[in-house]
Each structure stands twice: as C-alpha cells, then as structure tokens.
Design a protein around this motif. Structure first.
Motif, PDB file in Angstrom:
ATOM      1  N   ARG A  78     -31.847  -9.470  10.779  1.00  0.00           N
ATOM      2  CA  ARG A  78     -32.172 -10.519  11.749  1.00  0.00           C
ATOM      3  C   ARG A  78     -31.147 -11.638  11.744  1.00  0.00           C
ATOM      4  O   ARG A  78     -30.925 -12.297  12.759  1.00  0.00           O
ATOM      5  N   GLY A  84     -31.840 -12.762  21.926  1.00  0.00           N
ATOM      6  CA  GLY A  84     -32.667 -11.776  22.632  1.00  0.00           C
ATOM      7  C   GLY A  84     -33.145 -10.676  21.707  1.00  0.00           C
ATOM      8  O   GLY A  84     -34.331 -10.317  21.710  1.00  0.00           O
ATOM      9  N   ALA A  85     -32.236 -10.135  20.906  1.00  0.00           N
ATOM     10  CA  ALA A  85     -32.614  -9.078  19.964  1.00  0.00           C
ATOM     11  C   ALA A  85     -33.584  -9.613  18.915  1.00  0.00           C
ATOM     12  O   ALA A  85     -34.534  -8.930  18.519  1.00  0.00           O
ATOM     13  N   ARG A  87     -35.781 -12.094  19.256  1.00  0.00           N
ATOM     14  CA  ARG A  87     -37.112 -12.271  19.852  1.00  0.00           C
ATOM     15  C   ARG A  87     -37.846 -10.942  19.957  1.00  0.00           C
ATOM     16  O   ARG A  87     -39.048 -10.865  19.728  1.00  0.00           O
ATOM     17  N   ARG A  88     -37.117  -9.882  20.297  1.00  0.00           N
ATOM     18  CA  ARG A  88     -37.759  -8.565  20.388  1.00  0.00           C
ATOM     19  C   ARG A  88     -38.224  -8.094  19.008  1.00  0.00           C
ATOM     20  O   ARG A  88     -39.325  -7.564  18.861  1.00  0.00           O
ATOM     21  N   HIS A  89     -37.397  -8.321  17.989  1.00  0.00           N
ATOM     22  CA  HIS A  89     -37.744  -7.886  16.642  1.00  0.00           C
ATOM     23  C   HIS A  89     -38.914  -8.701  16.081  1.00  0.00           C
ATOM     24  O   HIS A  89     -39.752  -8.178  15.332  1.00  0.00           O
ATOM     25  N   LYS A  91     -41.456  -9.624  17.502  1.00  0.00           N
ATOM     26  CA  LYS A  91     -42.749  -9.232  18.071  1.00  0.00           C
ATOM     27  C   LYS A  91     -43.518  -8.269  17.164  1.00  0.00           C
ATOM     28  O   LYS A  91     -44.701  -8.026  17.392  1.00  0.00           O
ATOM     29  N   ARG A  95     -47.624  -8.282  17.021  1.00  0.00           N
ATOM     30  CA  ARG A  95     -48.172  -7.010  17.507  1.00  0.00           C
ATOM     31  C   ARG A  95     -49.132  -6.426  16.470  1.00  0.00           C
ATOM     32  O   ARG A  95     -50.187  -5.885  16.807  1.00  0.00           O
ATOM     33  N   ASP A 239     -41.232 -18.160  19.464  1.00  0.00           N
ATOM     34  CA  ASP A 239     -40.010 -18.895  19.796  1.00  0.00           C
ATOM     35  C   ASP A 239     -39.739 -20.012  18.794  1.00  0.00           C
ATOM     36  O   ASP A 239     -38.581 -20.331  18.506  1.00  0.00           O
TER      37      ASP A 239
END
Length: 268
Positions: A78, A84-85, A87-89, A91, A95, A239
C-alpha cells in the motif's frame, strides 16, 4: 493459498448452528488481505443457507485477532500505491465487516487472549461478543497515525455511547480489560479463559430454538434502526484512512511500531 478459515455446519439444536474458525496457528491471527478475503467469503457463504440460524465466529486460542497484518507483503505494498489503487485496496476491510453485519443469521464472536484494531472492527460488526476473563481489547490505530476505519466507529458508538467510544479509540495505548469491556457494553458476557466457545454454543442453542424467520426479521429491524445513519459517517472513514496514510505521522507511527519504540508525532 493456505486456508485460514474453516466452516463447520450442522451443529447444535436441529443442526442450526455453524462455527467459523479463523486461526492462522501463529498465536497472533493477524488480518492479512488474504485473511480479509477468506473471512468475507465465509460470511457470504451463508447467504442462501436457510438451515443455519446462528453463526459463531471463533479466533485462535491465544488471540481473536492482532488486527491488520502490518508485515504482510501485500499489505505493505500500500505504501507505493497511487491514491486510486489505495482506495480500491482499502475496501477490503469495510467489505468484510459489512458482510458479517448483513448476515441474516445471528452472529456471536468468541474473544480469547486479545482483540486488537481490525479484530475489534470485525467483533463489533457481530451481534454478540463473549470474552474470556483474562483477555483484553485495544484500538491502536490513532497511535499508528491512522484513523479507526472499516465503518467501526458508528458500530462502537451504538454499543458504548460517545464518551466510551472516544476513550477506546483515542487512548490508543490503553488496554480494555474484559471487566471494562463488559461494563462499557462492548461485550455481552465474560467467562473463564478457554470457555468462550462453550458459552457461545449455549447462547447459540437458545437462539436456534426460536423461530428462525422471526429471529432473522427481528435482527434486520434492530440493525436498520440502530445503524440507519451509519453510512453518513462510515463512508468517509475510507478516505480519512487514505489521507492519513499519506501523512508523515503515519509513517512515523508504523516505523516506531516495527522498531519497538515510542513514536514522535508532529501533526503533519
């Protein structure tokens, strides 16, 4: 990839209880990204399971979880991801906790040894928590220059109220004993060490003896009322985490943790 999670169904009254065991066998039970995925898949595996009314989530005998695995190679990557990458990771955690909170089955967590950081985030997404008398809980994120995320602050707030939630999260070095956790309403039951799973099965059988559809609908109603406004705050913590992870304080917090020294924060 080695299985870190096992599922045993058909237990208890009329086979209506299942036990999900998360145990990496190392005494820490840290939440690597792969562990997050396996635990999320475990929760989702019950989506169409009409036979199971109660799911008990058990950690290892020495730890429910030490929290996010700061030494895991994928997790450490990380540091070099673009926003962007990243924020996706990021999740993966929310989740996981959302998958466990949204289960139709009643969920019970058993906490032996210690429950730290992401382990706390997972535990508060469950319906009930049973803790061993010698165990402790700790929320170290702020001490690492991060914020408590995975949408756990609204869940802790619903359990404990504002002051205790601030105390638990802001005083990152403080351990919360089992007695304190019970007093603060962070856990519902405290039992002798090694007895949490047995106690969970007693509670699970009481629940499993009730009409399954009425139980499921009651859980849904209570959760919707208790967490109706959670998304207003919960959506922001990802965020906030991404922003905090770019700070010098976060780098200092993690470095201090890995080097076993006290951090020196500068507010930047």
């Amino acid at each position: 990839m080695a299985d870190m999670v096992t599922i045993e169904k058909g237990l208890g009254i009329d086979g209506r209880v299942a036990v999900v065991r998360f145990d990496r066998g190392d005494g820490l039970n840290a939440l690597s990204p792969e562990a997050l995925r396996q635990l999320t898949d475990a929760a989702r595996s019950f989506e169409d399971d009409a036979q199971t009314s109660v799911v008990v989530l058990s950690g290892g005998p020495k730890a429910f979880s030490a929290g996010f695995d700061l030494k895991d190679a994928e997790g450490r990557s990380r540091a070099t991801m673009d926003l962007g990458a990243l924020r996706r990771h990021l999740k993966l955690g929310p989740r996981l906790t959302r998958a466990w909170q949204d289960m139709e089955q009643i969920t019970i967590g058993t906490i032996e040894g210690f429950c730290v950081g992401g382990g706390v985030a997972l535990a508060v997404a469950l319906d009930f928590r049973i803790m061993s008398r010698d165990a402790h809980i700790r929320v170290p994120e702020i001490g690492l220059g991060m914020n408590m995320s995975w949408q756990s602050v609204p869940r802790m707030l619903a359990l404990m109220g504002p002051a205790r939630t601030k105390q638990a999260v802001i005083l990152a070095d403080d351990r919360i004993s089992a007695a304190e956790a019970r007093e603060w309403r962070l856990v519902e039951q405290v039992v002798d060490a090694g007895a949490t799973l047995d106690a969970a099965m007693v509670l699970a059988n009481k629940i499993a003896a009730q009409p399954p559809m009425s139980v499921a609908m009651t859980k849904l109603t209570v959760n919707r009322l208790a967490h109706a406004l959670d998304d207003l705050a919960g959506h922001m913590d990802l965020d906030q985490f991404a922003l905090a992870s770019l700070s010098e304080d976060h780098k200092e917090g993690v470095a201090a943790f890995l080097e076993r020294r006290k951090p020196r924060f500068k507010g930047r």
